[in-house]
Motif scaffolding. Structure first.
Motif, PDB file in Angstrom:
ATOM      1  N   ILE A  72       0.862  -1.178   0.000  1.00  0.00           N
ATOM      2  CA  ILE A  72       0.000   0.000   0.000  1.00  0.00           C
ATOM      3  C   ILE A  72       0.902   1.233   0.000  1.00  0.00           C
ATOM      4  N   HIS A  79      -7.278  -0.632  12.214  1.00  0.00           N
ATOM      5  CA  HIS A  79      -7.096   0.454  11.242  1.00  0.00           C
ATOM      6  C   HIS A  79      -8.450   0.988  10.780  1.00  0.00           C
ATOM      7  N   ASN A  80      -9.326   1.214  11.717  1.00  0.00           N
ATOM      8  CA  ASN A  80     -10.677   1.688  11.447  1.00  0.00           C
ATOM      9  C   ASN A  80     -11.180   2.372  12.705  1.00  0.00           C
ATOM     10  N   GLY A 116      -8.534  -7.520   3.418  1.00  0.00           N
ATOM     11  CA  GLY A 116      -8.064  -6.244   3.961  1.00  0.00           C
ATOM     12  C   GLY A 116      -8.001  -6.365   5.469  1.00  0.00           C
ATOM     13  N   GLY A 166      -5.682  -5.999   7.638  1.00  0.00           N
ATOM     14  CA  GLY A 166      -4.860  -5.082   8.418  1.00  0.00           C
ATOM     15  C   GLY A 166      -3.912  -5.821   9.338  1.00  0.00           C
ATOM     16  N   ASP A 192      -4.012  -9.203   3.170  1.00  0.00           N
ATOM     17  CA  ASP A 192      -3.781  -7.756   3.216  1.00  0.00           C
ATOM     18  C   ASP A 192      -2.562  -7.392   2.379  1.00  0.00           C
ATOM     19  N   MET A 193      -2.665  -6.213   1.741  1.00  0.00           N
ATOM     20  CA  MET A 193      -1.606  -5.790   0.827  1.00  0.00           C
ATOM     21  C   MET A 193      -0.430  -5.138   1.547  1.00  0.00           C
ATOM     22  N   SER A 194      -0.585  -4.791   2.819  1.00  0.00           N
ATOM     23  CA  SER A 194       0.525  -4.181   3.557  1.00  0.00           C
ATOM     24  C   SER A 194       1.395  -5.276   4.176  1.00  0.00           C
ATOM     25  N   PHE A 249       1.591  -4.527   8.010  1.00  0.00           N
ATOM     26  CA  PHE A 249       0.413  -4.920   8.790  1.00  0.00           C
ATOM     27  C   PHE A 249       0.304  -6.446   8.853  1.00  0.00           C
ATOM     28  N   GLY A 303      -0.918 -10.012   0.300  1.00  0.00           N
ATOM     29  CA  GLY A 303      -1.247 -10.015  -1.120  1.00  0.00           C
ATOM     30  C   GLY A 303      -2.431  -9.133  -1.424  1.00  0.00           C
ATOM     31  N   ASP A 304      -2.728  -9.031  -2.710  1.00  0.00           N
ATOM     32  CA  ASP A 304      -3.872  -8.255  -3.180  1.00  0.00           C
ATOM     33  C   ASP A 304      -5.124  -9.108  -3.011  1.00  0.00           C
ATOM     34  N   ALA A 305      -6.099  -8.584  -2.284  1.00  0.00           N
ATOM     35  CA  ALA A 305      -7.323  -9.361  -2.039  1.00  0.00           C
ATOM     36  C   ALA A 305      -8.347  -9.217  -3.163  1.00  0.00           C
ATOM     37  N   LEU A 327     -13.677  -5.042   6.147  1.00  0.00           N
ATOM     38  CA  LEU A 327     -13.935  -3.915   7.043  1.00  0.00           C
ATOM     39  C   LEU A 327     -13.073  -2.726   6.637  1.00  0.00           C
ATOM     40  N   GLY A 328     -13.707  -1.800   5.934  1.00  0.00           N
ATOM     41  CA  GLY A 328     -13.001  -0.560   5.621  1.00  0.00           C
ATOM     42  C   GLY A 328     -12.077  -0.662   4.431  1.00  0.00           C
ATOM     43  N   TRP A 380     -12.959  -0.830  -1.625  1.00  0.00           N
ATOM     44  CA  TRP A 380     -12.394  -0.607  -2.959  1.00  0.00           C
ATOM     45  C   TRP A 380     -11.834  -1.917  -3.522  1.00  0.00           C
TER      46      TRP A 380
END
Ligand code: SAM
Length: 248
Positions: free
Chosen positions: A3, A17-18, A44, A46, A66-68, A71, A93-95, A110-111, A114
């Motif tokens: 990210i 992260h929300n 995602g 986190g 999660d892409m981070s 995290f 990875g990319d979800a 959650l959050g 996109w």
């Protein structure tokens, strides 16, 4: 793959992260009446707080994507810390397009809607991993107060007022997609403070430790501007909640 670095800086100390708090995550877990061994997918995910605490408190098993990298590493360490590393798996990875091999009882995002191109697309993506009769969880902002102008919406870091709905309209939109709303847990302004204000101390400490970093100017500008922007706009106008959905 990762990210934008600014999030890895400003949210490096966050467990969640929300604007939902640890208490409210626990409320949500209890509200869903989770059974031991229930399978949960979290797109995602986190730093993994939802999966790790629900594995500890309710005996669920789960996978988070999660892409981070930061995290995801934190999520793996949290699983070890809470003694649930044998029950939860975190994938960096990319979800987008991620579908579980085995159908799950709860599929969550959650959050980060996109990931599926918006709320409807994310629900459709989550539904591909869900067993019949399972529960989808969507965490999404809504307007607590409708901004009077798009300028105010931009102050909330939205593009325009049309980016979000007011709560009754958001709930109605789930119905139009063919889902019953079977539970919800809403964030409050204290929860927003935990999410947003927690970034400020992280930024301040990061600036002290990284004065020569190429991001220092951006982080300094954010730390200077964010408290007033947040209190003027996001805190007043934006709500956030997790909505539990079951197909009709
Ligand atoms: C607002 S945070 C929410 C994180 C987590 N659900 C929570 O409540 O703590 C959004 C998360 O989505 C992740 N993310 C962003 N784009 C992603 C993508 N394409 N695939 C997977 N994760 C993504 C970010 O790294 C971040 O952890």
């Amino acid at each position: 793959m990762d990210i934008p670095r600014i999030f890895n800086i400003t949210e490096s100390a966050h467990r969640i992260h929300n604007p939902i708090t640890a208490d409210k995550l626990a409320t949500l877990g209890a509200a869903l009446r989770l059974e031991r061994g229930a399978r949960v997918l979290d797109l995602g995910s986190g730093s993994g707080e939802m999966l790790c605490t629900w594995a500890r408190d309710h005996g669920v098993t789960g996978t988070g994507v999660d892409m981070s990298a930061l995290f995801t590493g934190q999520a793996k360490r949290r699983a070890v810390e809470l003694g649930v590393a044998d029950r939860v798996t975190f994938i960096h990875g990319d979800a987008a397009g991620y579908v579980a091999d085995q159908k799950v009882d709860v599929a969550a995002c959650l959050g980060a809607t996109w990931i599926g191109g918006g709320v409807a697309g994310t629900i459709a993506l989550l539904a591909q991993s869900l067993r019949a009769g399972g529960i989808i969880l969507v965490g999404e902002p809504f307007w607590r107060q409708l901004p009077p102008t798009d300028e105010v919406a931009k102050g909330c870091l939205a593009h325009a007022t049309g980016d979000f709905l007011v709560l009754p309209d958001l709930l109605a939109s789930f119905g139009r997609l063919g889902y019953d709303v079977v539970e919800m847990v809403l964030a409050d302004q204290d929860g927003w403070d935990r999410y947003e204000a927690a970034k400020w101390l992280t930024m301040r400490r990061w600036l002290e430790e990284n004065p020569g970093d190429e991001f220092a100017t951006e982080v300094r500008a954010q730390l200077t501007a964010e408290p007033v922007r947040y209190a003027t706009f996001t805190r007043e106008y934006l709500g956030w909640g997790v909505f539990a959905l079951m197909g009709r």
